[in-house]
Design a protein around this motif. Structure first.
Motif, PDB file in Angstrom:
ATOM      1  N   GLN A   1       0.836  -1.185   0.000  1.00 16.00           N
ATOM      2  CA  GLN A   1       0.000   0.000   0.000  1.00 16.00           C
ATOM      3  C   GLN A   1       0.872   1.236   0.000  1.00 16.00           C
ATOM      4  O   GLN A   1       1.951   1.262   0.613  1.00 16.00           O
ATOM      5  N   GLY A   2       0.407   2.250  -0.682  1.00 14.74           N
ATOM      6  CA  GLY A   2       1.169   3.486  -0.734  1.00 14.74           C
ATOM      7  C   GLY A   2       0.325   4.680  -0.356  1.00 14.74           C
ATOM      8  O   GLY A   2      -0.754   4.557   0.201  1.00 14.74           O
ATOM      9  N   ILE A   3       0.834   5.826  -0.714  1.00 18.44           N
ATOM     10  CA  ILE A   3       0.114   7.060  -0.418  1.00 18.44           C
ATOM     11  C   ILE A   3      -0.930   7.334  -1.485  1.00 18.44           C
ATOM     12  O   ILE A   3      -0.916   6.704  -2.566  1.00 18.44           O
ATOM     13  N   LYS A   4      -1.844   8.233  -1.196  1.00 19.84           N
ATOM     14  CA  LYS A   4      -2.867   8.697  -2.145  1.00 19.84           C
ATOM     15  C   LYS A   4      -3.773   7.571  -2.630  1.00 19.84           C
ATOM     16  O   LYS A   4      -4.365   7.683  -3.707  1.00 19.84           O
ATOM     17  N   GLY A   5      -3.898   6.493  -1.868  1.00 15.10           N
ATOM     18  CA  GLY A   5      -4.809   5.416  -2.232  1.00 15.10           C
ATOM     19  C   GLY A   5      -4.275   4.433  -3.252  1.00 15.10           C
ATOM     20  O   GLY A   5      -5.023   3.598  -3.766  1.00 15.10           O
ATOM     21  N   PHE A   6      -2.992   4.505  -3.584  1.00 16.12           N
ATOM     22  CA  PHE A   6      -2.395   3.583  -4.542  1.00 16.12           C
ATOM     23  C   PHE A   6      -1.928   2.299  -3.864  1.00 16.12           C
ATOM     24  O   PHE A   6      -1.564   2.292  -2.693  1.00 16.12           O
ATOM     25  N   GLU A   7      -1.915   1.226  -4.647  1.00 18.92           N
ATOM     26  CA  GLU A   7      -1.341  -0.033  -4.225  1.00 18.92           C
ATOM     27  C   GLU A   7      -0.635  -0.661  -5.416  1.00 18.92           C
ATOM     28  O   GLU A   7      -0.880  -0.283  -6.574  1.00 18.92           O
ATOM     29  N   ALA A   8       0.257  -1.595  -5.138  1.00 15.98           N
ATOM     30  CA  ALA A   8       0.952  -2.309  -6.215  1.00 15.98           C
ATOM     31  C   ALA A   8       1.153  -3.746  -5.773  1.00 15.98           C
ATOM     32  O   ALA A   8       1.292  -4.035  -4.579  1.00 15.98           O
ATOM     33  N   GLU A   9       1.175  -4.628  -6.756  1.00 16.88           N
ATOM     34  CA  GLU A   9       1.361  -6.046  -6.469  1.00 16.88           C
ATOM     35  C   GLU A   9       2.600  -6.558  -7.174  1.00 16.88           C
ATOM     36  O   GLU A   9       2.749  -6.407  -8.397  1.00 16.88           O
ATOM     37  N   PHE A  10       3.483  -7.170  -6.425  1.00 19.11           N
ATOM     38  CA  PHE A  10       4.690  -7.778  -6.948  1.00 19.11           C
ATOM     39  C   PHE A  10       4.378  -9.216  -7.347  1.00 19.11           C
ATOM     40  O   PHE A  10       3.905 -10.012  -6.520  1.00 19.11           O
ATOM     41  N   LYS A  11       4.623  -9.547  -8.609  1.00 22.77           N
ATOM     42  CA  LYS A  11       4.433 -10.917  -9.089  1.00 22.77           C
ATOM     43  C   LYS A  11       5.755 -11.396  -9.692  1.00 22.77           C
ATOM     44  O   LYS A  11       6.104 -11.046 -10.830  1.00 22.77           O
ATOM     45  N   ARG A  12       6.444 -12.214  -8.922  1.00 29.58           N
ATOM     46  CA  ARG A  12       7.764 -12.678  -9.353  1.00 29.58           C
ATOM     47  C   ARG A  12       7.660 -13.503 -10.634  1.00 29.58           C
ATOM     48  O   ARG A  12       8.488 -13.366 -11.531  1.00 29.58           O
ATOM     49  N   SER A  13       6.639 -14.336 -10.730  1.00 26.47           N
ATOM     50  CA  SER A  13       6.509 -15.238 -11.886  1.00 26.47           C
ATOM     51  C   SER A  13       6.310 -14.458 -13.186  1.00 26.47           C
ATOM     52  O   SER A  13       6.658 -14.930 -14.267  1.00 26.47           O
ATOM     53  N   GLN A  14       5.757 -13.257 -13.072  1.00 28.74           N
ATOM     54  CA  GLN A  14       5.518 -12.434 -14.257  1.00 28.74           C
ATOM     55  C   GLN A  14       6.496 -11.272 -14.360  1.00 28.74           C
ATOM     56  O   GLN A  14       6.399 -10.469 -15.281  1.00 28.74           O
ATOM     57  N   SER A  15       7.421 -11.166 -13.412  1.00 31.11           N
ATOM     58  CA  SER A  15       8.365 -10.044 -13.370  1.00 31.11           C
ATOM     59  C   SER A  15       7.625  -8.713 -13.493  1.00 31.11           C
ATOM     60  O   SER A  15       8.005  -7.832 -14.270  1.00 31.11           O
ATOM     61  N   SER A  16       6.556  -8.603 -12.713  1.00 29.10           N
ATOM     62  CA  SER A  16       5.740  -7.399 -12.830  1.00 29.10           C
ATOM     63  C   SER A  16       5.529  -6.735 -11.469  1.00 29.10           C
ATOM     64  O   SER A  16       5.630  -7.373 -10.416  1.00 29.10           O
ATOM     65  N   PHE A  17       5.229  -5.472 -11.539  1.00 29.85           N
ATOM     66  CA  PHE A  17       4.945  -4.674 -10.336  1.00 29.85           C
ATOM     67  C   PHE A  17       3.961  -3.594 -10.770  1.00 29.85           C
ATOM     68  O   PHE A  17       4.290  -2.440 -10.920  1.00 29.85           O
ATOM     69  N   ASN A  18       2.717  -3.987 -10.977  1.00 32.24           N
ATOM     70  CA  ASN A  18       1.702  -3.086 -11.514  1.00 32.24           C
ATOM     71  C   ASN A  18       1.095  -2.209 -10.426  1.00 32.24           C
ATOM     72  O   ASN A  18       0.832  -2.664  -9.313  1.00 32.24           O
ATOM     73  N   LEU A  19       0.839  -0.985 -10.786  1.00 31.87           N
ATOM     74  CA  LEU A  19       0.270   0.004  -9.864  1.00 31.87           C
ATOM     75  C   LEU A  19      -1.224   0.090 -10.093  1.00 31.87           C
ATOM     76  O   LEU A  19      -1.677   0.145 -11.249  1.00 31.87           O
ATOM     77  N   ARG A  20      -1.999   0.163  -9.007  1.00 34.34           N
ATOM     78  CA  ARG A  20      -3.455   0.199  -9.135  1.00 34.34           C
ATOM     79  C   ARG A  20      -4.050   1.252  -8.204  1.00 34.34           C
ATOM     80  O   ARG A  20      -3.468   1.604  -7.172  1.00 34.34           O
ATOM     81  N   LYS A  21      -5.217   1.710  -8.645  1.00 38.25           N
ATOM     82  CA  LYS A  21      -6.006   2.586  -7.783  1.00 38.25           C
ATOM     83  C   LYS A  21      -7.471   2.331  -8.118  1.00 38.25           C
ATOM     84  O   LYS A  21      -7.838   2.313  -9.302  1.00 38.25           O
ATOM     85  N   PRO A  22      -8.337   2.116  -7.129  1.00 41.65           N
ATOM     86  CA  PRO A  22      -9.726   1.738  -7.420  1.00 41.65           C
ATOM     87  C   PRO A  22     -10.558   2.849  -8.039  1.00 41.65           C
ATOM     88  O   PRO A  22     -11.469   2.574  -8.814  1.00 41.65           O
TER      89      PRO A  22
END
Lengths: 115, 115
Positions: A58-79
């Motif tokens: 979880q981050g500031i301003k309502g953002f979150e990100a998910e680390f997925k090692r299998s996909q080498s991804s770190f996508n940022l999300r906000k609802p």
């Protein structure tokens, strides 16, 4: 050497809609991952970071990100985005100690918010 | 906000002239960095410092030199400016927290134009 890819140069989202910004990284060991936001004419502000542990951060301003090692991804999300979220977003990866010897940045995603 | 200032904030100079940019911090952080930001490239590391008089090269160090004679100041010098060095330059600082992890904080940037 590490690298970061942000596949979307521009993204347009309606105010109130959900948002996902994509980030893929390349690094041989455990990465340290960051998302920064830059408003026009400003410096960079850290939104969130992943060093270890829980893969959903979880981050500031309502953002979150998910680390997925299998996909080498770190996508940022906000609802639900607000007009003030319009900015440039950068994903970055660090090596030693989380980037003590510098960060490698993606080229950025420009977020446009439609009323 | 982290205590980081950059000077000057804007500069226009001619090709072939020397230019020095200054970064000043009040946080007593060990690490300091210089990045450049160009459209379509994100931020790229030029040089960094891990202590007084201790510096190392980054990804795009050609044509730049740095010096750090005090903890709080990190200078970036373009010995003979070229048009390709027209960019926005950001300084950043970091140090380890209690878990040994690093987080970078960015200054407001210096916009340099080489004519």
């Amino acid at each position: 050497a590490q690298s970061v890819t942000q596949p979307d140069i521009h993204i347009t989202v309606s105010e109130g809609a959900s948002l996902e910004l994509r980030c893929n990284y390349s690094y041989g060991a455990t990465p340290y991952l960051f998302w920064y936001v830059q408003s026009p004419g400003q410096g960079l502000q850290l939104l969130l970071k992943y060093f270890s542990g829980d893969t959903l951060v979880q981050g500031i301003k309502g953002f979150e990100a998910e680390f997925k090692r299998s996909q080498s991804s770190f996508n940022l999300r906000k609802p639900s985005v607000h007009w003030s979220d319009a900015a440039e977003y950068f994903c970055a990866v660090g090596a030693f100690g989380g980037g003590a010897d510098g960060l490698t940045f993606g080229k950025g995603t420009h977020l446009i918010i439609q009323p | 906000d982290a205590g980081i200032t950059q000077s000057p904030r804007h500069k226009v100079t001619e090709t072939g002239t020397p230019v020095t940019l200054r970064c000043h911090q009040t946080e007593n952080h060990r690490y300091m960095y210089w990045y450049r930001q160009d459209p379509g490239h994100g931020l790229r590391l030029i040089h960094y410092s891990y202590g007084v008089k201790d510096t190392d090269k980054g990804e795009v160090s050609d044509g730049y030199s740095v010096s750090r004679s005090k903890t709080e100041d990190f200078l970036l010098t373009l010995e003979s400016a070229t048009s390709s060095q027209t960019s926005v330059y950001f300084c950043a600082i970091s140090d380890s927290d209690s878990s040994g992890q690093y987080e970078q904080y960015f200054g407001p940037g210096t916009r340099l134009t080489v004519t």
